[in-house]
Design an enzyme around this catalytic site. Structure first.
Site, PDB file in Angstrom:
ATOM      1  N   PHE A 175      50.846  22.515 -21.769  1.00  0.00           N
ATOM      2  CA  PHE A 175      52.327  21.907 -21.336  1.00  0.00           C
ATOM      3  C   PHE A 175      53.287  22.599 -21.844  1.00  0.00           C
ATOM      4  CE2 PHE A 175      52.415  18.902 -24.341  1.00  0.00           C
ATOM      5  CZ  PHE A 175      53.647  18.663 -24.607  1.00  0.00           C
ATOM      6  N   LYS A 176      53.180  22.908 -23.040  1.00  0.00           N
ATOM      7  CA  LYS A 176      54.272  23.526 -23.883  1.00  0.00           C
ATOM      8  C   LYS A 176      54.879  24.655 -23.025  1.00  0.00           C
ATOM      9  CE  LYS A 176      53.526  20.223 -27.065  1.00  0.00           C
ATOM     10  NZ  LYS A 176      53.256  20.557 -28.482  1.00  0.00           N
ATOM     11  N   ASP A 177      53.942  25.533 -22.586  1.00  0.00           N
ATOM     12  CA  ASP A 177      54.426  26.651 -21.749  1.00  0.00           C
ATOM     13  C   ASP A 177      55.366  26.429 -20.861  1.00  0.00           C
ATOM     14  OD1 ASP A 177      52.527  28.530 -23.278  1.00  0.00           O
ATOM     15  OD2 ASP A 177      50.919  27.932 -21.913  1.00  0.00           O
ATOM     16  N   LEU A 188      58.354  26.510 -22.995  1.00  0.00           N
ATOM     17  CA  LEU A 188      58.512  27.448 -24.183  1.00  0.00           C
ATOM     18  C   LEU A 188      58.422  29.012 -23.497  1.00  0.00           C
ATOM     19  CD1 LEU A 188      56.743  25.916 -27.054  1.00  0.00           C
ATOM     20  CD2 LEU A 188      58.964  26.644 -27.121  1.00  0.00           C
ATOM     21  N   ARG A 204      64.523  22.970 -25.110  1.00  0.00           N
ATOM     22  CA  ARG A 204      63.102  22.896 -25.000  1.00  0.00           C
ATOM     23  C   ARG A 204      62.924  21.632 -24.187  1.00  0.00           C
ATOM     24  NH1 ARG A 204      58.296  22.322 -28.324  1.00  0.00           N
ATOM     25  NH2 ARG A 204      57.064  20.874 -26.962  1.00  0.00           N
TER      26      ARG A 204
END
Length: 496
Positions: free
Chosen positions: A110-112, A115, A232
């Site tokens: 999920f960080k994509d 990010l 972010r």
């Protein structure tokens, strides 16, 4: 829009580009809007909008210092061919729950979502603020943030990325991803300790005035890719709005119906984005905070005491192996009516004593909005097995934490509100645990070999992001003591 520190006076507020570049406030606090924005959309708009349109809408709402053209190009670049699903966030229905799949980006987590966007915002922020120094992205990771930030910032002009992660505290696949990312501006270093050790030292380095001056003299400036960076956090709001709109569009719910979201939670950024979505008017009944055996947040929501003085567990959901959830500070700032002195006092108590207690009034507010629970390692494997047996849907250990806690919540409360489980990573990022959960046998391999073993069991087509793992050879791992992190940064940057 102006941004202030959770621990400082609003007189020292920054523009959104400046807040994104700085990452962490110099007083140790986190940047939040001086005035939380009012929604620039109607609820009935959401079913009609694509993910890119909702993303552009949210970014323009929170970061109005950026031009429409800057935001449009940022969104296009962030959400294009690097995603293996054109919708960006597909929603699957299994066993009466909805799974919001956030792992279809290049690093399978999920960080994509944020990010891939943050580097676009950062480069444009540098132009707006006319910064003539290179931006050093300094980040602590429990696994996924490191890979996603390295991938997002790889070869971005005017930036360097330095990632610190816990030795033996990330999965074999996460480790390979970090050590095999290509880019002349990337560094990943292991520390002898856990994620909290890395995050504490990163915050300390950020707040070291002498080191900051030394950086500036050498033409550098720190920023962060952690969810401590408001650039972010804000992009994560979009997928709550998008998911709600898609459920209405598919006639799973009616416009205006409330939903629950269960969120696997470590540093508290993902679930805080859901809280911000609710503040914008999204009809959310409960945000359910799901933890692994590092269940400091479960206890906090039950008693109002945040107490990190407990055993640290290395679990099969390693991205959540965290005892200090940084983004909780932003939530408390909001619930304490922007009382920065109170927040500074609480955070100082956490640093000095290892715990703090919130007021009963604030605890009542917390329990109105949030519920919480946790899953053990065995319960994680049992949940993966249960979901797979139902209709052959495969989830990763972090999603399993959320799925298990959601089931426990429903059993305990008999709440019939439609449930969305935030699915945070591909099962192929944690093949050893998933293989054992599904087959009942310990996987004989680790890392890429375990992916092959799991794929032999599951069949089907591997995504581009998974296939990429077979192509790149990792660098040799570097391991240092946390006290040497500042020296390592000096060496990497060749500071004079």
């Amino acid at each position: 829009m102006k941004y202030r520190s959770t621990r400082g006076a609003k007189d020292n507020a920054l523009t959104s580009p400046a807040a994104i570049i700085q990452g962490l406030a110099q007083d140790g606090g986190l940047y939040v809007p001086v005035d939380f924005p009012k929604a620039n959309f109607q609820l009935e708009d959401l079913p009609k909008l694509s993910y890119k349109q909702i993303s552009a809408m949210i970014i323009s709402l929170f970061f109005d210092d950026f031009s429409k053209d800057q935001i449009k190009s940022a969104v296009i670049n962030a959400y294009s061919e690097q995603w293996d699903d054109r919708s960006i966030v597909p929603i699957e229905k299994h066993n009466d729950n909805f799974y919001m799949e956030l792992f279809h980006g290049p690093t399978l987590a999920f960080k994509d979502i944020a990010l891939q966007m943050l580097p676009q915002l950062m480069t444009r922020a540098v132009q707006i603020e006319k910064i003539d120094r290179d931006i050093i992205i300094l980040t602590a990771t429990s696994g996924d943030t490191g890979t996603a930030s390295m991938r997002g910032f790889a070869n971005q002009k005017g930036t360097r990325v330095i990632v610190f992660y816990p030795e033996s505290g990330v999965s074999p696949v996460q480790l390979k991803q970090m050590l095999s990312q290509h880019g002349d501006n990337l560094e990943a270093i292991a520390i002898k300790g856990n994620f909290d050790d890395a995050q504490t030292e990163v915050k300390k380095i950020f707040n070291d005035e002498n080191f900051r001056k030394k950086l500036n003299q050498n033409g550098f400036q720190f920023s962060s890719a952690n969810s401590m960076n408001i650039g972010r956090l804000v992009p994560q709001i979009s997928y709550y709005l998008y998911t709600y709109g898609q459920l209405v569009r598919r006639r799973e719910i009616n416009l205006g119906d409330k939903v629950n979201f269960t969120v696997p939670t470590g540093n508290f950024g993902d679930i805080l984005a859901g809280y911000y979505a609710e503040k914008l008017g999204l009809p959310i009944n409960k945000l359910i905070c799901a933890s692994n055996e590092n269940n400091v947040l479960t206890d906090f929501f039950a008693k109002g005491e945040y107490d990190k003085r407990r055993k640290f567990h290395l679990t099969n959901a390693p991205a959540m192996d965290i005892l200090v959830s940084s983004n909780l500070e932003r939530l408390l700032f909001d619930l304490y009516d922007k009382d920065n002195e109170k927040i500074a006092s609480l955070m100082n108590q956490l640093t000095q004593r290892g715990h703090y207690q919130v007021d009963k009034e604030v605890l009542d507010k917390l329990q109105t909005i949030f519920a919480a629970g946790f899953a053990t390692e065995d319960e994680v494997k049992e949940e993966i097995h249960r979901i797979y047996n139902y209709d052959r849907y495969v989830i990763d250990p972090h999603t399993a934490v959320g799925s298990y806690v959601a089931q426990q919540y429903k059993s305990k409360t008999n709440d019939q509100t439609p449930m969305v489980i935030v699915s945070t990573a591909s099962p192929y990022k944690f093949p050893e645990t998933v293989y054992e959960a599904i087959t009942g046998r310990v996987c004989p391999q680790t890392g890429v070999a375990a992916i092959k073993k799991l794929h032999d069991e599951l069949g089907g087509q591997l995504s581009i992001g998974v296939r990429t793992l077979f192509d790149h050879e990792p660098h040799v791992e570097k391991v240092i003591d946390p006290v040497n992190m500042e020296a390592a940064i000096s060496s990497i940057l060749d500071l004079k």
